[in-house]
Design a protein around this motif. Structure first.
Motif, PDB file in Angstrom:
ATOM      1  N   VAL A 164      12.468  29.495  -8.356  1.00  0.00           N
ATOM      2  CA  VAL A 164      13.388  28.475  -7.841  1.00  0.00           C
ATOM      3  C   VAL A 164      12.603  27.281  -7.307  1.00  0.00           C
ATOM      4  CG1 VAL A 164      14.985  27.957  -5.941  1.00  0.00           C
ATOM      5  CG2 VAL A 164      15.348  29.987  -7.376  1.00  0.00           C
ATOM      6  N   ILE A 165      11.559  27.556  -6.566  1.00  0.00           N
ATOM      7  CA  ILE A 165      10.767  26.472  -5.980  1.00  0.00           C
ATOM      8  C   ILE A 165      10.026  25.694  -7.073  1.00  0.00           C
ATOM      9  CG2 ILE A 165       8.813  26.001  -4.447  1.00  0.00           C
ATOM     10  CD1 ILE A 165       9.767  28.510  -2.837  1.00  0.00           C
ATOM     11  N   ILE A 166       9.461  26.391  -8.034  1.00  0.00           N
ATOM     12  CA  ILE A 166       8.769  25.716  -9.134  1.00  0.00           C
ATOM     13  C   ILE A 166       9.742  24.887  -9.959  1.00  0.00           C
ATOM     14  CG2 ILE A 166       7.494  26.103 -11.290  1.00  0.00           C
ATOM     15  CD1 ILE A 166       6.202  28.557  -9.932  1.00  0.00           C
ATOM     16  N   ASN A 167      10.929  25.451 -10.231  1.00  0.00           N
ATOM     17  CA  ASN A 167      11.942  24.710 -10.995  1.00  0.00           C
ATOM     18  C   ASN A 167      12.365  23.440 -10.268  1.00  0.00           C
ATOM     19  OD1 ASN A 167      11.865  26.701 -12.946  1.00  0.00           O
ATOM     20  ND2 ASN A 167      13.717  27.742 -12.221  1.00  0.00           N
ATOM     21  N   ARG A 168      12.485  23.525  -8.964  1.00  0.00           N
ATOM     22  CA  ARG A 168      12.858  22.328  -8.193  1.00  0.00           C
ATOM     23  C   ARG A 168      11.785  21.235  -8.338  1.00  0.00           C
ATOM     24  NH1 ARG A 168      15.625  23.850  -2.327  1.00  0.00           N
ATOM     25  NH2 ARG A 168      17.397  25.039  -3.153  1.00  0.00           N
ATOM     26  N   SER A 169      10.526  21.617  -8.306  1.00  0.00           N
ATOM     27  CA  SER A 169       9.457  20.616  -8.386  1.00  0.00           C
ATOM     28  C   SER A 169       9.434  19.923  -9.746  1.00  0.00           C
ATOM     29  CB  SER A 169       8.097  21.277  -8.107  1.00  0.00           C
ATOM     30  OG  SER A 169       7.741  22.151  -9.168  1.00  0.00           O
ATOM     31  N   LYS A 170      10.064  20.528 -10.762  1.00  0.00           N
ATOM     32  CA  LYS A 170      10.073  19.953 -12.105  1.00  0.00           C
ATOM     33  C   LYS A 170      11.407  19.301 -12.462  1.00  0.00           C
ATOM     34  CE  LYS A 170       6.828  23.419 -13.893  1.00  0.00           C
ATOM     35  NZ  LYS A 170       6.624  24.528 -14.872  1.00  0.00           N
ATOM     36  N   SER A 171      12.386  19.420 -11.579  1.00  0.00           N
ATOM     37  CA  SER A 171      13.748  18.995 -11.929  1.00  0.00           C
ATOM     38  C   SER A 171      13.982  17.489 -11.794  1.00  0.00           C
ATOM     39  CB  SER A 171      14.757  19.733 -11.051  1.00  0.00           C
ATOM     40  OG  SER A 171      14.642  19.293  -9.703  1.00  0.00           O
ATOM     41  N   GLY A 172      13.229  16.801 -10.936  1.00  0.00           N
ATOM     42  CA  GLY A 172      13.490  15.393 -10.657  1.00  0.00           C
ATOM     43  C   GLY A 172      14.543  15.207  -9.575  1.00  0.00           C
ATOM     44  N   ARG A 173      15.161  16.260  -9.122  1.00  0.00           N
ATOM     45  CA  ARG A 173      16.173  16.205  -8.060  1.00  0.00           C
ATOM     46  C   ARG A 173      15.589  16.570  -6.704  1.00  0.00           C
ATOM     47  NH1 ARG A 173      20.711  20.098 -10.468  1.00  0.00           N
ATOM     48  NH2 ARG A 173      21.569  19.713  -8.380  1.00  0.00           N
ATOM     49  N   PHE A 174      14.362  17.075  -6.687  1.00  0.00           N
ATOM     50  CA  PHE A 174      13.686  17.501  -5.471  1.00  0.00           C
ATOM     51  C   PHE A 174      12.277  16.907  -5.483  1.00  0.00           C
ATOM     52  CE2 PHE A 174      16.914  20.649  -6.403  1.00  0.00           C
ATOM     53  CZ  PHE A 174      17.465  20.949  -5.164  1.00  0.00           C
ATOM     54  N   PRO A 175      11.527  17.083  -4.410  1.00  0.00           N
ATOM     55  CA  PRO A 175      10.152  16.580  -4.417  1.00  0.00           C
ATOM     56  C   PRO A 175       9.352  17.132  -5.597  1.00  0.00           C
ATOM     57  CG  PRO A 175      10.806  17.158  -2.190  1.00  0.00           C
ATOM     58  CD  PRO A 175      11.918  17.622  -3.090  1.00  0.00           C
ATOM     59  N   ALA A 176       8.315  16.429  -5.984  1.00  0.00           N
ATOM     60  CA  ALA A 176       7.616  16.712  -7.236  1.00  0.00           C
ATOM     61  C   ALA A 176       6.471  17.705  -7.107  1.00  0.00           C
ATOM     62  CB  ALA A 176       7.068  15.410  -7.826  1.00  0.00           C
ATOM     63  N   ASP A 177       6.179  18.219  -5.912  1.00  0.00           N
ATOM     64  CA  ASP A 177       5.132  19.229  -5.776  1.00  0.00           C
ATOM     65  C   ASP A 177       5.652  20.406  -4.967  1.00  0.00           C
ATOM     66  OD1 ASP A 177       3.894  19.016  -2.792  1.00  0.00           O
ATOM     67  OD2 ASP A 177       4.496  17.030  -3.532  1.00  0.00           O
ATOM     68  N   VAL A 178       5.015  21.540  -5.137  1.00  0.00           N
ATOM     69  CA  VAL A 178       5.509  22.794  -4.554  1.00  0.00           C
ATOM     70  C   VAL A 178       5.553  22.737  -3.034  1.00  0.00           C
ATOM     71  CG1 VAL A 178       4.929  25.237  -4.245  1.00  0.00           C
ATOM     72  CG2 VAL A 178       4.846  24.222  -6.530  1.00  0.00           C
ATOM     73  N   SER A 238       5.806  20.220  -1.018  1.00  0.00           N
ATOM     74  CA  SER A 238       6.866  19.330  -0.531  1.00  0.00           C
ATOM     75  C   SER A 238       8.240  19.953  -0.716  1.00  0.00           C
ATOM     76  CB  SER A 238       6.796  17.987  -1.268  1.00  0.00           C
ATOM     77  OG  SER A 238       5.576  17.326  -0.988  1.00  0.00           O
ATOM     78  N   VAL A 239       8.439  20.719  -1.789  1.00  0.00           N
ATOM     79  CA  VAL A 239       9.712  21.421  -1.989  1.00  0.00           C
ATOM     80  C   VAL A 239       9.930  22.448  -0.877  1.00  0.00           C
ATOM     81  CG1 VAL A 239      10.944  23.047  -3.486  1.00  0.00           C
ATOM     82  CG2 VAL A 239       9.798  21.062  -4.478  1.00  0.00           C
ATOM     83  N   VAL A 240       8.887  23.227  -0.594  1.00  0.00           N
ATOM     84  CA  VAL A 240       9.016  24.275   0.426  1.00  0.00           C
ATOM     85  C   VAL A 240       9.283  23.657   1.797  1.00  0.00           C
ATOM     86  CG1 VAL A 240       7.773  26.108   1.653  1.00  0.00           C
ATOM     87  CG2 VAL A 240       7.580  25.913  -0.842  1.00  0.00           C
ATOM     88  N   LYS A 241       8.634  22.546   2.114  1.00  0.00           N
ATOM     89  CA  LYS A 241       8.740  21.956   3.448  1.00  0.00           C
ATOM     90  C   LYS A 241       9.858  20.930   3.572  1.00  0.00           C
ATOM     91  CE  LYS A 241       3.749  22.532   4.178  1.00  0.00           C
ATOM     92  NZ  LYS A 241       2.464  21.836   4.440  1.00  0.00           N
ATOM     93  N   GLN A 242      10.616  20.727   2.504  1.00  0.00           N
ATOM     94  CA  GLN A 242      11.690  19.734   2.554  1.00  0.00           C
ATOM     95  C   GLN A 242      12.675  20.074   3.675  1.00  0.00           C
ATOM     96  OE1 GLN A 242      13.950  19.380  -1.071  1.00  0.00           O
ATOM     97  NE2 GLN A 242      14.893  17.442  -0.465  1.00  0.00           N
ATOM     98  N   ARG A 243      13.046  19.085   4.391  1.00  0.00           N
ATOM     99  CA  ARG A 243      13.908  19.286   5.563  1.00  0.00           C
ATOM    100  C   ARG A 243      15.262  19.854   5.158  1.00  0.00           C
ATOM    101  NH1 ARG A 243      15.308  14.546  10.020  1.00  0.00           N
ATOM    102  NH2 ARG A 243      16.557  15.868  11.437  1.00  0.00           N
ATOM    103  N   GLY A 244      15.675  20.862   5.923  1.00  0.00           N
ATOM    104  CA  GLY A 244      17.002  21.438   5.745  1.00  0.00           C
ATOM    105  C   GLY A 244      17.134  22.390   4.563  1.00  0.00           C
ATOM    106  N   VAL A 281      10.969  27.254   7.899  1.00  0.00           N
ATOM    107  CA  VAL A 281      10.082  26.113   8.129  1.00  0.00           C
ATOM    108  C   VAL A 281      10.343  25.561   9.531  1.00  0.00           C
ATOM    109  CG1 VAL A 281       9.436  23.796   7.364  1.00  0.00           C
ATOM    110  CG2 VAL A 281       9.962  25.585   5.662  1.00  0.00           C
ATOM    111  N   ARG A 282       9.274  25.340  10.270  1.00  0.00           N
ATOM    112  CA  ARG A 282       9.382  24.821  11.633  1.00  0.00           C
ATOM    113  C   ARG A 282       8.608  23.504  11.734  1.00  0.00           C
ATOM    114  NH1 ARG A 282      12.688  28.176  11.556  1.00  0.00           N
ATOM    115  NH2 ARG A 282      12.966  29.963  12.980  1.00  0.00           N
ATOM    116  N   GLY A 283       9.361  22.414  12.021  1.00  0.00           N
ATOM    117  CA  GLY A 283       8.726  21.107  12.181  1.00  0.00           C
ATOM    118  C   GLY A 283       8.005  20.673  10.924  1.00  0.00           C
ATOM    119  N   GLY A 284       8.511  21.038   9.791  1.00  0.00           N
ATOM    120  CA  GLY A 284       7.905  20.638   8.532  1.00  0.00           C
ATOM    121  C   GLY A 284       6.670  21.441   8.144  1.00  0.00           C
ATOM    122  N   GLU A 285       6.441  22.556   8.839  1.00  0.00           N
ATOM    123  CA  GLU A 285       5.264  23.376   8.553  1.00  0.00           C
ATOM    124  C   GLU A 285       5.662  24.846   8.364  1.00  0.00           C
ATOM    125  OE1 GLU A 285       2.306  22.246   7.982  1.00  0.00           O
ATOM    126  OE2 GLU A 285       2.821  20.168   8.464  1.00  0.00           O
TER     127      GLU A 285
END
Length: 220
Positions: free
Chosen positions: A129-143, A145-151, A156-160
C-alpha cells in the motif's frame, strides 16, 4: 520224280519264303524319326528367353545411409539461484543483509506498527500500500514521505516514526518484509491497493474492496 512234281515243290517253297519275309517286316518296325511339322519348330525357336531381374538395393538402407548424423544439443550450463522463491516465508527468510537504507527503515517501521501481529501476507500487503501510494501521483513520491504524511498513520508522532527495539523478532521480520516488497520479490496479495483499515471501520470514500487479510481490509 516227274517234272510236274518238282515244279510244285519249288512253288511251295517260294510261297513259304515270301511269307517269312512279310512276317519279319511286320515284327521289326522302321525306327527312323518322324520329323516335326515346320510350324511347330518355328514356334519353339521363336519363344523369347525369360529375363531374370537383377536384385535391387533396399531403399530403406539407402535412406539411412544418406541421412546426416545429428549430435545431441549441449545441455545448458547450471546457473545459480535467480532469486525466485517457493513461498513468501522463504523470501522473507532470505533477507539477511545487515545494510538498511532510509526507505527500508521507514517502510519497516510502518509494517511493524501497523501489522506486526498479522501473517506475512498481511504485512506484505501493508508494505505494498505504501509503495503503491509513492507511485500513484496522488501521494508523496517517496516511501518515507508517504509514511510520515500528516493524518495518514496514527503511529506517527510529530512527523516522525517512534523508536523501535531492533533486537525484537517482530522488527527483524518487518525489515525482511520491507526488503521483499521493495525488491518486488513476491507478488502483492492485494494488488494496486492504496488504503487499508480494520473491518469495523468503513472507508470514507467510494473505494473498491480488494481483499481481507488477517485483521485488515484492503481497498483501491
Amino acid at each position: 520224280m516227274t517234272i510236274m512234281q518238282r515244279a510244285a515243290i519249288i512253288a511251295a517253297m517260294t510261297l513259304s519264303l515270301a511269307g517269312l519275309a512279310g512276317a519279319a517286316s511286320a515284327e521289326t518296325p522302321d525306327r527312323t524319326a518322324i520329323p516335326a511339322p515346320a510350324s511347330a519348330v518355328q514356334v519353339i525357336n521363336t519363344v523369347a528367353p525369360i529375363a531374370v531381374p537383377a536384385p535391387r538395393a533396399a531403399p530403406a538402407l539407402q535412406m539411412v545411409q544418406s541421412l546426416p548424423v545429428s549430435r545431441p544439443a549441449a545441455l545448458p550450463a547450471v546457473t545459480e539461484d535467480d532469486g525466485d522463491y517457493d513461498s513468501l516465508a522463504e523470501a522473507v527468510a532470505a533477507q539477511q543483509s545487515a545494510e538498511i537504507d532510509e526507505a527500508q527503515r521507514c517502510l519497516a517501521g510502518a509494517i511493524y506498527f501497523e501489522s506486526k501481529g498479522e501473517p506475512l501476507a498481511g504485512q506484505l500487503a501493508v508494505a505494498n500500500v505504501i509503495i503503491n501510494r509513492s507511485k500513484s501521483g496522488r501521494f508523496p513520491a517517496d516511501v518515507c514521505s508517504v509514511v510520515k504524511q500528516r493524518g495518514q498513520f496514527s503511529f506517527v508522532r510529530g512527523g516522525e516514526i517512534p523508536s523501535i527495539d531492533e533486537g525484537r523478532t517482530a522488527w527483524r521480520t518487518a525489515l525482511a518484509v520491507a526488503k521483499v516488497a521493495m525488491a518486488a520479490a513476491w507478488e502483492s496479495p492485494a494488488p494496486k491497493a492504496l488504503f487499508f483499515n480494520t473491518p469495523d471501520r468503513r472507508p470514507g470514500r467510494n473505494l473498491t474492496r480488494i481483499a481481507m487479510i488477517g485483521h485488515h481490509v484492503f481497498y483501491r
